[in-house]
Design an enzyme around this catalytic site. Sequence first.
Site, mmCIF file in Angstrom:
data_model
loop_
_atom_site.group_PDB
_atom_site.id
_atom_site.type_symbol
_atom_site.label_atom_id
_atom_site.label_comp_id
_atom_site.label_asym_id
_atom_site.label_seq_id
_atom_site.Cartn_x
_atom_site.Cartn_y
_atom_site.Cartn_z
ATOM 1 N N GLU A 37 0.824 -1.210 -0.065
ATOM 2 C CA GLU A 37 -0.144 -0.136 -0.037
ATOM 3 C C GLU A 37 0.879 1.279 -0.012
ATOM 4 O OE1 GLU A 37 -3.967 -0.357 2.262
ATOM 5 O OE2 GLU A 37 -2.612 -1.947 3.229
ATOM 6 N N SER B 269 -6.426 -2.351 1.508
ATOM 7 C CA SER B 269 -6.711 -1.766 0.042
ATOM 8 C C SER B 269 -7.419 -2.864 -0.868
ATOM 9 C CB SER B 269 -5.566 -1.261 -0.598
ATOM 10 O OG SER B 269 -5.132 -0.246 0.215
ATOM 11 N N TYR C 84 -9.812 3.453 -5.353
ATOM 12 C CA TYR C 84 -8.745 4.449 -5.902
ATOM 13 C C TYR C 84 -8.975 4.963 -7.241
ATOM 14 C CZ TYR C 84 -6.731 2.620 -1.517
ATOM 15 O OH TYR C 84 -6.548 2.424 -0.232
ATOM 16 N N ARG D 185 -10.933 3.043 11.693
ATOM 17 C CA ARG D 185 -11.992 3.193 10.764
ATOM 18 C C ARG D 185 -12.528 1.598 10.821
ATOM 19 N NH1 ARG D 185 -10.887 3.548 5.118
ATOM 20 N NH2 ARG D 185 -12.101 1.763 5.088
ATOM 21 N N ASP E 105 -14.842 -1.411 9.153
ATOM 22 C CA ASP E 105 -15.453 -1.469 7.837
ATOM 23 C C ASP E 105 -16.806 -2.463 8.345
ATOM 24 O OD1 ASP E 105 -13.958 0.040 6.080
ATOM 25 O OD2 ASP E 105 -12.762 -1.511 5.580
ATOM 26 N N GLU F 169 -13.692 -5.741 9.492
ATOM 27 C CA GLU F 169 -12.316 -5.230 9.704
ATOM 28 C C GLU F 169 -12.107 -4.015 10.419
ATOM 29 O OE1 GLU F 169 -9.192 -4.170 7.502
ATOM 30 O OE2 GLU F 169 -10.578 -3.287 5.728
ATOM 31 N N ASN G 39 -9.366 -0.710 10.603
ATOM 32 C CA ASN G 39 -8.209 -0.151 10.001
ATOM 33 C C ASN G 39 -7.720 0.881 11.083
ATOM 34 O OD1 ASN G 39 -8.522 -1.030 7.042
ATOM 35 N ND2 ASN G 39 -10.644 -0.123 7.560
ATOM 36 N N GLY H 298 -6.905 5.414 5.219
ATOM 37 C CA GLY H 298 -6.123 6.398 4.208
ATOM 38 C C GLY H 298 -6.596 7.891 4.669
#
Length: 301
Positions: free
Chosen positions: A17, A143, A208, A247, A249, A262, A264, A268
């Site tokens: 990443e 990602s 992205y 964050r 998900d 998950e 994070n 990002g």
Amino acid sequence: MSRYGKVAVLHGGMSSERAVSLKSGQAVLAALRSRGVDAHGIDVGRDLAARLAEGYDRAFIALHGRFGEDGCVQGLLEVMGMPYTGSGVAASAVAMDKMLSKAVLRAASLPTPDFRLLRSEQDLATVEALGFPLILKPVSEGSSIGVSKVLSPADLAQAFRKAHAYGPVLAEACITGPEYTCAILGNRALPVIRLETSQAFYDYDAKYLLDTTRYHCPSGLSAQDEQAMQALAWATFKALGARGWGRVDIMAGADGAPYVLELNTVPGMTDHSLVPMASRAAGLSFEDLVLAILSETLEAP
Ligand SMILES: Nc1ncnc2c1ncn2[C@@H]1O[C@H](COP(=O)(O)OP(=O)(O)O)[C@@H](O)[C@H]1O
Ligand SMILES: [Mg+2]
């Protein structure tokens, strides 16, 4: 802003990443400088310890994936006695490992999709119980790298090899959506974002590259469901022992019940990223957000 001293913005790094992290780091660096912080970027390599010894007072970790988000850099900073943003060693390591995360979530009675761990192709026989479609993903990546949605048994072996290129593989029952993400900043959950993709799932391109991905904030959930999802994100963050920011998900099943995918621990941080989007909805500019994350390093852990 002198109370922060000289700040190293750690970015780039040695994970798959890296490209995303370079962007996150540039955005964080610009934001800190615009607020008068004496911040400098360090593209992280094997010489990181020597670079940090050049008079830095604290580190802003803008590294995603292995070495940066998994507890390794955090451990180095602990040894050096240098304050850093976000989660500590153990929480970073557990959150980066989706198997360990799910074990913790299960132990805390938090909902997460049914799963099997696949160490070799022989283990594929065990996944049929999950039903099709199912999701195969690397245990320790981000990602959406190496992730596949597998529609039938015929496609299993190929999807396994794709994920296995990054180590052990997790097979998960497929949750039918919609998909959400909920940012945590300090001690609160920010407004939930609902994601809509034209892809089969929220893959690397959807994240992205494509301009067909839609982000909805407010999420469109009822006030009650929004609060329940924020509470689930917060419970996940606490169960995994995370700190500072992150964050979570989450996807909703066919019956609307939420499942955690998950956490994070270094999401990002470009201008287009999701945590900045949620913080804007909560009235914080990108610069406010970056400073809020950095300010947590002033408190004793
Ligand atoms: N169990 C699942 N059911 C349906 N879709 C999933 C599932 N797990 C992952 N996905 C899809 O794959 C994407 C990436 O998975 P995630 O577990 O968040 O890993 P990453 O660390 O790569 O973001 C998710 O955003 C979602 O779109
Ligand atoms: Mg994810």
